[in-house]
Design an enzyme around this catalytic site. Structure first.
Site, PDB file in Angstrom:
ATOM      1  N   GLU A  18      20.079  23.790 122.503  1.00  0.00           N
ATOM      2  CA  GLU A  18      19.027  24.546 123.185  1.00  0.00           C
ATOM      3  C   GLU A  18      18.806  23.872 124.523  1.00  0.00           C
ATOM      4  OE1 GLU A  18      15.237  24.905 121.070  1.00  0.00           O
ATOM      5  OE2 GLU A  18      14.207  24.905 123.005  1.00  0.00           O
ATOM      6  N   ARG A  27      13.734  23.420 132.277  1.00  0.00           N
ATOM      7  CA  ARG A  27      12.781  22.465 132.850  1.00  0.00           C
ATOM      8  C   ARG A  27      13.299  21.778 134.103  1.00  0.00           C
ATOM      9  NH1 ARG A  27      10.964  19.897 127.023  1.00  0.00           N
ATOM     10  NH2 ARG A  27      10.626  21.927 126.081  1.00  0.00           N
ATOM     11  N   THR A  39      12.171  27.018 126.372  1.00  0.00           N
ATOM     12  CA  THR A  39      11.094  27.039 127.375  1.00  0.00           C
ATOM     13  C   THR A  39      10.961  28.413 128.047  1.00  0.00           C
ATOM     14  OG1 THR A  39      12.134  24.892 127.997  1.00  0.00           O
ATOM     15  CG2 THR A  39       9.965  25.361 128.897  1.00  0.00           C
ATOM     16  N   LYS A  80       9.340  29.098 115.557  1.00  0.00           N
ATOM     17  CA  LYS A  80       9.351  27.689 115.925  1.00  0.00           C
ATOM     18  C   LYS A  80       7.930  27.187 115.668  1.00  0.00           C
ATOM     19  CE  LYS A  80       9.429  25.274 120.404  1.00  0.00           C
ATOM     20  NZ  LYS A  80      10.470  24.524 121.123  1.00  0.00           N
TER      21      LYS A  80
END
Ligand code: 3PG
Length: 186
Positions: A42, A46, A71, A131
Protein backbone atom coordinates in the site's frame (compact mmCIF):
# COMPACT_ATOMS: atom_id res chain seq x y z
CA UNK A 1 -18.88 -6.11 -2.67
CA UNK A 2 -16.46 -3.16 -2.51
CA UNK A 3 -15.34 -4.19 -6.01
CA UNK A 4 -14.01 -7.51 -4.69
CA UNK A 5 -11.66 -6.23 -1.99
CA UNK A 6 -12.21 -9.53 -0.18
CA UNK A 7 -9.93 -11.44 -2.57
CA UNK A 8 -7.05 -8.98 -2.14
CA UNK A 9 -7.31 -9.02 1.65
CA UNK A 10 -7.62 -12.78 1.88
CA UNK A 11 -4.52 -13.44 -0.18
CA UNK A 12 -2.47 -10.80 1.69
CA UNK A 13 -2.63 -11.22 5.48
CA UNK A 14 0.07 -8.55 5.87
CA UNK A 15 -0.26 -5.26 4.01
CA UNK A 16 2.85 -3.09 4.30
CA UNK A 17 2.04 0.62 4.34
CA UNK A 18 4.92 2.30 2.54
CA UNK A 19 5.84 5.92 1.85
CA UNK A 20 8.19 6.19 -1.12
CA UNK A 21 10.26 9.37 -1.26
CA UNK A 22 12.17 8.90 -4.51
CA UNK A 23 13.11 6.48 -7.26
CA UNK A 24 15.97 5.00 -5.24
CA UNK A 25 13.50 3.74 -2.60
CA UNK A 26 11.66 1.54 -5.07
CA UNK A 27 14.27 -1.19 -5.50
CA UNK A 28 15.04 -1.19 -1.76
CA UNK A 29 11.36 -1.59 -0.86
CA UNK A 30 10.97 -4.44 -3.36
CA UNK A 31 14.04 -6.19 -1.87
CA UNK A 32 12.73 -5.87 1.69
CA UNK A 33 9.31 -7.19 0.73
CA UNK A 34 10.57 -10.08 -1.34
CA UNK A 35 12.80 -11.30 1.53
CA UNK A 36 9.60 -11.76 3.54
CA UNK A 37 7.67 -13.19 0.56
CA UNK A 38 5.18 -10.33 0.76
CA UNK A 39 3.30 -9.81 -2.49
CA UNK A 40 1.34 -6.70 -1.65
CA UNK A 41 2.05 -3.02 -1.02
CA UNK A 42 0.00 0.00 0.00
CA UNK A 43 1.80 3.10 -1.24
CA UNK A 44 0.71 6.20 0.67
CA UNK A 45 -0.16 9.55 -0.87
CA UNK A 46 2.06 11.40 1.57
CA UNK A 47 4.77 12.75 -0.71
CA UNK A 48 4.85 14.74 -3.94
CA UNK A 49 6.47 11.71 -5.53
CA UNK A 50 3.63 9.33 -4.57
CA UNK A 51 1.82 8.98 -7.92
CA UNK A 52 5.09 8.65 -9.81
CA UNK A 53 6.16 6.05 -7.24
CA UNK A 54 2.95 4.07 -7.81
CA UNK A 55 3.36 4.23 -11.57
CA UNK A 56 7.04 3.22 -11.40
CA UNK A 57 6.45 0.43 -8.86
CA UNK A 58 3.70 -0.98 -11.05
CA UNK A 59 5.82 -0.74 -14.17
CA UNK A 60 8.72 -2.60 -12.57
CA UNK A 61 7.01 -5.02 -10.21
CA UNK A 62 3.29 -4.88 -10.99
CA UNK A 63 3.20 -8.51 -12.10
CA UNK A 64 4.56 -9.63 -8.70
CA UNK A 65 2.42 -7.54 -6.31
CA UNK A 66 -1.04 -6.33 -5.56
CA UNK A 67 -0.24 -2.62 -5.71
CA UNK A 68 -2.60 -0.49 -3.63
CA UNK A 69 -2.79 3.17 -2.72
CA UNK A 70 -3.41 4.56 0.76
CA UNK A 71 -4.34 7.91 2.29
CA UNK A 72 -7.15 8.48 -0.23
CA UNK A 73 -9.36 11.38 0.80
CA UNK A 74 -10.75 12.90 -2.41
CA UNK A 75 -12.14 12.26 -5.86
CA UNK A 76 -9.10 13.51 -7.74
CA UNK A 77 -6.96 10.86 -6.03
CA UNK A 78 -9.50 8.17 -6.89
CA UNK A 79 -9.44 9.25 -10.56
CA UNK A 80 -5.65 9.07 -10.67
CA UNK A 81 -5.72 5.61 -9.08
CA UNK A 82 -8.20 4.41 -11.71
CA UNK A 83 -6.01 5.86 -14.50
CA UNK A 84 -2.99 4.04 -13.07
CA UNK A 85 -5.04 0.82 -12.78
CA UNK A 86 -4.02 0.26 -9.17
CA UNK A 87 -5.15 -2.98 -7.59
CA UNK A 88 -6.84 -1.49 -4.52
CA UNK A 89 -7.48 1.77 -2.68
CA UNK A 90 -7.44 2.50 1.06
CA UNK A 91 -8.97 5.54 2.74
CA UNK A 92 -8.42 6.50 6.38
CA UNK A 93 -12.14 7.27 6.89
CA UNK A 94 -15.47 7.13 5.09
CA UNK A 95 -17.66 10.00 3.96
CA UNK A 96 -20.78 10.02 1.76
CA UNK A 97 -18.92 11.73 -1.09
CA UNK A 98 -15.96 9.39 -0.94
CA UNK A 99 -18.26 6.37 -0.62
CA UNK A 100 -20.02 7.08 -3.89
CA UNK A 101 -16.79 7.59 -5.83
CA UNK A 102 -15.04 4.58 -4.34
CA UNK A 103 -17.94 2.34 -5.26
CA UNK A 104 -18.18 3.68 -8.84
CA UNK A 105 -14.44 3.46 -9.44
CA UNK A 106 -14.60 -0.26 -10.22
CA UNK A 107 -11.40 -0.66 -8.16
CA UNK A 108 -11.40 -2.75 -4.95
CA UNK A 109 -11.38 -0.48 -1.89
CA UNK A 110 -11.39 -0.54 1.89
CA UNK A 111 -12.48 2.48 3.94
CA UNK A 112 -11.30 3.34 7.43
CA UNK A 113 -13.55 3.20 10.49
CA UNK A 114 -12.89 3.46 14.19
CA UNK A 115 -16.23 3.58 16.01
CA UNK A 116 -19.46 1.52 16.04
CA UNK A 117 -21.34 4.40 14.38
CA UNK A 118 -18.90 4.47 11.48
CA UNK A 119 -19.09 0.69 11.06
CA UNK A 120 -22.88 0.92 10.92
CA UNK A 121 -22.73 3.69 8.29
CA UNK A 122 -20.47 1.49 6.17
CA UNK A 123 -22.78 -1.49 6.64
CA UNK A 124 -25.70 0.60 5.45
CA UNK A 125 -23.79 1.08 2.21
CA UNK A 126 -23.57 -2.68 1.87
CA UNK A 127 -19.92 -2.86 2.91
CA UNK A 128 -18.42 -5.53 5.16
CA UNK A 129 -14.65 -4.92 5.00
CA UNK A 130 -13.10 -2.04 6.91
CA UNK A 131 -9.70 -0.75 7.84
CA UNK A 132 -9.81 -0.31 11.64
CA UNK A 133 -7.74 2.83 12.06
CA UNK A 134 -5.95 3.89 14.16
CA UNK A 135 -6.34 0.50 15.84
CA UNK A 136 -4.07 1.15 18.82
CA UNK A 137 -5.82 4.42 19.72
CA UNK A 138 -9.35 3.01 19.43
CA UNK A 139 -9.11 -0.06 21.63
CA UNK A 140 -6.99 -2.48 19.61
CA UNK A 141 -7.69 -6.16 20.27
CA UNK A 142 -10.35 -5.42 22.92
CA UNK A 143 -12.35 -3.24 20.53
CA UNK A 144 -12.17 -5.88 17.78
CA UNK A 145 -13.44 -8.51 20.22
CA UNK A 146 -16.33 -6.26 21.17
CA UNK A 147 -17.13 -5.51 17.51
CA UNK A 148 -17.18 -9.23 16.74
CA UNK A 149 -20.16 -9.83 18.99
CA UNK A 150 -22.14 -6.88 17.61
CA UNK A 151 -21.10 -6.80 13.95
CA UNK A 152 -20.69 -10.50 13.30
CA UNK A 153 -20.54 -10.22 9.48
CA UNK A 154 -17.86 -7.53 9.44
CA UNK A 155 -14.15 -8.18 8.79
CA UNK A 156 -11.36 -5.78 9.61
CA UNK A 157 -7.87 -4.88 8.51
CA UNK A 158 -6.47 -3.14 11.61
CA UNK A 159 -3.70 -0.59 11.09
CA UNK A 160 -2.05 1.91 13.40
CA UNK A 161 0.32 0.58 16.05
CA UNK A 162 0.57 -2.90 14.53
CA UNK A 163 4.11 -4.23 14.79
CA UNK A 164 6.29 -7.32 14.75
CA UNK A 165 5.34 -8.29 18.30
CA UNK A 166 1.56 -7.91 18.08
CA UNK A 167 0.55 -8.56 14.45
CA UNK A 168 -0.03 -12.30 14.96
CA UNK A 169 -2.39 -11.62 17.89
CA UNK A 170 -4.48 -9.45 15.61
CA UNK A 171 -4.43 -12.00 12.79
CA UNK A 172 -5.61 -14.69 15.21
CA UNK A 173 -8.96 -12.91 15.68
CA UNK A 174 -11.61 -14.38 13.43
CA UNK A 175 -12.94 -10.97 12.42
CA UNK A 176 -9.49 -9.85 11.24
CA UNK A 177 -8.75 -10.70 7.62
CA UNK A 178 -5.38 -8.96 7.34
CA UNK A 179 -3.29 -6.35 9.14
CA UNK A 180 -1.51 -3.29 7.82
CA UNK A 181 1.30 -1.07 8.97
CA UNK A 182 4.57 0.66 8.44
CA UNK A 183 6.70 -1.57 10.65
CA UNK A 184 7.83 -3.82 7.78
CA UNK A 185 9.69 -1.26 5.73
CA UNK A 186 12.15 1.17 7.31
C1 3PG B 1 -1.68 3.82 7.97
O1 3PG B 1 -1.69 4.71 7.15
O2 3PG B 1 -2.31 2.77 7.81
C2 3PG B 1 -0.93 4.05 9.24
O3 3PG B 1 -0.17 5.20 9.15
C3 3PG B 1 -0.09 2.92 9.66
O4 3PG B 1 0.20 3.10 11.00
P1 3PG B 1 1.58 2.61 11.65
O5 3PG B 1 2.62 3.58 11.20
O6 3PG B 1 1.35 2.69 13.15
O7 3PG B 1 1.85 1.21 11.19
Amino acid sequence: MQNNIQQILERNPIIPVVTIQNEKDIERVHQQLSVRSIRCIEITLRTDYAFEAISEFKKRFGDQYDVGVGTIVNLDQIRKCVDLKVDFMVSPALSPTLAQHLEHSGTPFIPGVATPGEILKGMELGWRYFKFFPANLFGGLDALNAYRSVFSEVKFCPTGGINESNFSEYLALDNVVSVGGTWLIQ
